[in-house]
Design a protein around this motif. Structure first.
Motif, PDB file in Angstrom:
ATOM      1  N   GLU A 185       0.835  -1.208   0.000  1.00  0.00           N
ATOM      2  CA  GLU A 185       0.000   0.000   0.000  1.00  0.00           C
ATOM      3  C   GLU A 185       0.870   1.258   0.000  1.00  0.00           C
ATOM      4  O   GLU A 185       0.617   2.209  -0.747  1.00  0.00           O
ATOM      5  N   ASN A 186       1.904   1.261   0.814  1.00  0.00           N
ATOM      6  CA  ASN A 186       2.783   2.424   0.903  1.00  0.00           C
ATOM      7  C   ASN A 186       3.588   2.635  -0.380  1.00  0.00           C
ATOM      8  O   ASN A 186       3.778   3.771  -0.819  1.00  0.00           O
ATOM      9  N   PHE A 187       4.047   1.560  -0.981  1.00  0.00           N
ATOM     10  CA  PHE A 187       4.787   1.672  -2.241  1.00  0.00           C
ATOM     11  C   PHE A 187       3.885   2.215  -3.345  1.00  0.00           C
ATOM     12  O   PHE A 187       4.321   3.021  -4.176  1.00  0.00           O
ATOM     13  N   LYS A 188       2.643   1.784  -3.351  1.00  0.00           N
ATOM     14  CA  LYS A 188       1.709   2.254  -4.380  1.00  0.00           C
ATOM     15  C   LYS A 188       1.425   3.745  -4.229  1.00  0.00           C
ATOM     16  O   LYS A 188       1.278   4.460  -5.229  1.00  0.00           O
ATOM     17  N   LYS A 189       1.351   4.223  -3.001  1.00  0.00           N
ATOM     18  CA  LYS A 189       1.096   5.647  -2.762  1.00  0.00           C
ATOM     19  C   LYS A 189       2.173   6.527  -3.390  1.00  0.00           C
ATOM     20  O   LYS A 189       1.898   7.653  -3.800  1.00  0.00           O
ATOM     21  N   LEU A 190       3.395   6.006  -3.464  1.00  0.00           N
ATOM     22  CA  LEU A 190       4.515   6.789  -3.986  1.00  0.00           C
ATOM     23  C   LEU A 190       4.892   6.381  -5.414  1.00  0.00           C
ATOM     24  O   LEU A 190       5.930   6.793  -5.924  1.00  0.00           O
ATOM     25  N   GLY A 191       4.064   5.559  -6.030  1.00  0.00           N
ATOM     26  CA  GLY A 191       4.326   5.167  -7.413  1.00  0.00           C
ATOM     27  C   GLY A 191       5.541   4.282  -7.574  1.00  0.00           C
ATOM     28  O   GLY A 191       6.173   4.262  -8.643  1.00  0.00           O
ATOM     29  N   LEU A 192       5.877   3.516  -6.535  1.00  0.00           N
ATOM     30  CA  LEU A 192       7.082   2.687  -6.576  1.00  0.00           C
ATOM     31  C   LEU A 192       6.789   1.198  -6.725  1.00  0.00           C
ATOM     32  O   LEU A 192       7.717   0.407  -6.905  1.00  0.00           O
ATOM     33  N   PHE A 193       5.529   0.818  -6.667  1.00  0.00           N
ATOM     34  CA  PHE A 193       5.196  -0.609  -6.684  1.00  0.00           C
ATOM     35  C   PHE A 193       5.528  -1.262  -8.026  1.00  0.00           C
ATOM     36  O   PHE A 193       6.116  -2.349  -8.076  1.00  0.00           O
ATOM     37  N   GLU A 194       5.162  -0.627  -9.112  1.00  0.00           N
ATOM     38  CA  GLU A 194       5.357  -1.218 -10.437  1.00  0.00           C
ATOM     39  C   GLU A 194       6.823  -1.274 -10.844  1.00  0.00           C
ATOM     40  O   GLU A 194       7.217  -2.112 -11.656  1.00  0.00           O
ATOM     41  N   LYS A 195       7.636  -0.382 -10.283  1.00  0.00           N
ATOM     42  CA  LYS A 195       9.047  -0.288 -10.693  1.00  0.00           C
ATOM     43  C   LYS A 195       9.953  -1.250  -9.928  1.00  0.00           C
ATOM     44  O   LYS A 195      11.125  -1.409 -10.269  1.00  0.00           O
ATOM     45  N   ASN A 196       9.408  -1.868  -8.882  1.00  0.00           N
ATOM     46  CA  ASN A 196      10.229  -2.697  -8.015  1.00  0.00           C
ATOM     47  C   ASN A 196       9.537  -4.027  -7.742  1.00  0.00           C
ATOM     48  O   ASN A 196       8.418  -4.247  -8.197  1.00  0.00           O
ATOM     49  N   ARG A 197      10.209  -4.908  -7.015  1.00  0.00           N
ATOM     50  CA  ARG A 197       9.660  -6.246  -6.791  1.00  0.00           C
ATOM     51  C   ARG A 197       9.485  -6.491  -5.303  1.00  0.00           C
ATOM     52  O   ARG A 197      10.447  -6.427  -4.530  1.00  0.00           O
ATOM     53  N   MET A 198       8.253  -6.780  -4.894  1.00  0.00           N
ATOM     54  CA  MET A 198       7.937  -7.033  -3.501  1.00  0.00           C
ATOM     55  C   MET A 198       7.496  -8.488  -3.355  1.00  0.00           C
ATOM     56  O   MET A 198       6.606  -8.950  -4.081  1.00  0.00           O
ATOM     57  N   ILE A 199       8.121  -9.193  -2.427  1.00  0.00           N
ATOM     58  CA  ILE A 199       7.892 -10.631  -2.280  1.00  0.00           C
ATOM     59  C   ILE A 199       7.360 -10.944  -0.887  1.00  0.00           C
ATOM     60  O   ILE A 199       7.944 -10.533   0.117  1.00  0.00           O
ATOM     61  N   LEU A 200       6.255 -11.681  -0.822  1.00  0.00           N
ATOM     62  CA  LEU A 200       5.712 -12.161   0.435  1.00  0.00           C
ATOM     63  C   LEU A 200       6.202 -13.589   0.645  1.00  0.00           C
ATOM     64  O   LEU A 200       5.937 -14.475  -0.169  1.00  0.00           O
ATOM     65  N   GLY A 201       6.943 -13.806   1.721  1.00  0.00           N
ATOM     66  CA  GLY A 201       7.439 -15.145   1.990  1.00  0.00           C
ATOM     67  C   GLY A 201       8.658 -15.137   2.896  1.00  0.00           C
ATOM     68  O   GLY A 201       9.194 -14.084   3.235  1.00  0.00           O
TER      69      GLY A 201
END
Length: 230
Positions: free
Chosen positions: A114-130
């Motif tokens: 949620e926080n990455f999306k607020k700053l427009g950083l979600f699509e440019k980077n890779r977030m992994i749950l695990g």
């Protein structure tokens, strides 16, 4: 414990000047400019919910280090709510790379996304749950990282380090936070609370291994910052 300070590691060969660190502190503070209110909210919410996040002094030094070496691809082990990752992602993206960050806790991972999306950083980077112990081996072996930040389960630091070191570029840096574990690594054995004895023992063994086998420096600020250069 503090067997090496700066000279043995000699990462900078004269380039890490104190004025550059001061400038980097300003850089970290102003990194998001217009969006800094969002970043401050992430910090405030994390602290209010007792989510451990990086301290200001360690954050400033970490950003200084990553920015100074022009780190492209960055790996973070321990996303939490994404506070430190927001800064690392911006540094990586500015240098033509991306951040890969891992979090084992589903609730914290959701908040970080949620926080990455607020700053427009979600699509440019890779977030992994695990679990990083399972996810690190699954990373593309063809991708190397310039900078790796470890701030997760202290009892698994050695495993995190050994697994991620293989993915580190030559001259790359691994930045390890909270190596002194509330200062307990430096106290006498009998003074360590029973519930922390195993973690402290593992951290002491980890520090000893780093000191003997790697280009390592332990900095006495924050809760102990370890830096390894490959």
């Amino acid at each position: 414990i503090f067997l090496k300070i700066l000279e043995p590691c000699d990462f900078s060969r004269g380039r890490f000047r104190i004025e550059n660190f001061i400038e980097s502190s300003k850089y970290a503070q102003n990194l998001f400019k217009i969006q800094n209110e969002i970043v401050q909210n992430v910090k405030d919410e994390s602290l209010a919910e007792n989510v451990p996040i990086i301290t200001d002094e360690v954050l400033n030094y970490m950003i200084f280090t990553a920015k100074n070496m022009k780190a492209g691809n960055i790996l973070e082990i321990g996303t939490a709510t994404g506070y430190s990752g927001l800064f690392l992602a911006r540094v990586a993206n500015e240098n033509g790379g991306f951040l890969t960050t891992m979090e084992i806790d589903e609730k914290r991972y959701g908040k970080a996304v949620e926080n990455f999306k607020k700053l427009g950083l979600f699509e440019k980077n890779r977030m992994i749950l695990g679990d990083a112990l399972e996810e690190i081996p699954r990373l593309d072996k063809g991708i190397k990282y310039d900078f790796i930040f470890i701030d997760a389960s202290k009892g698994q630091y050695l495993k995190f380090f050994e697994m991620s070191y293989e993915l580190l570029n030559e001259n790359g840096i691994i930045f390890i936070d909270n190596l002194m574990f509330r200062g307990l690594v430096a106290v006498k054995k009998e003074e360590i609370p029973k519930r922390y004895k195993t973690i402290v023992k593992r951290l002491k063994e980890f520090i000893e291994k780093l000191n003997e086998e790697y280009n390592f420096v332990l900095l006495p600020f924050g809760d102990g910052v370890g830096i390894v250069k490959k």
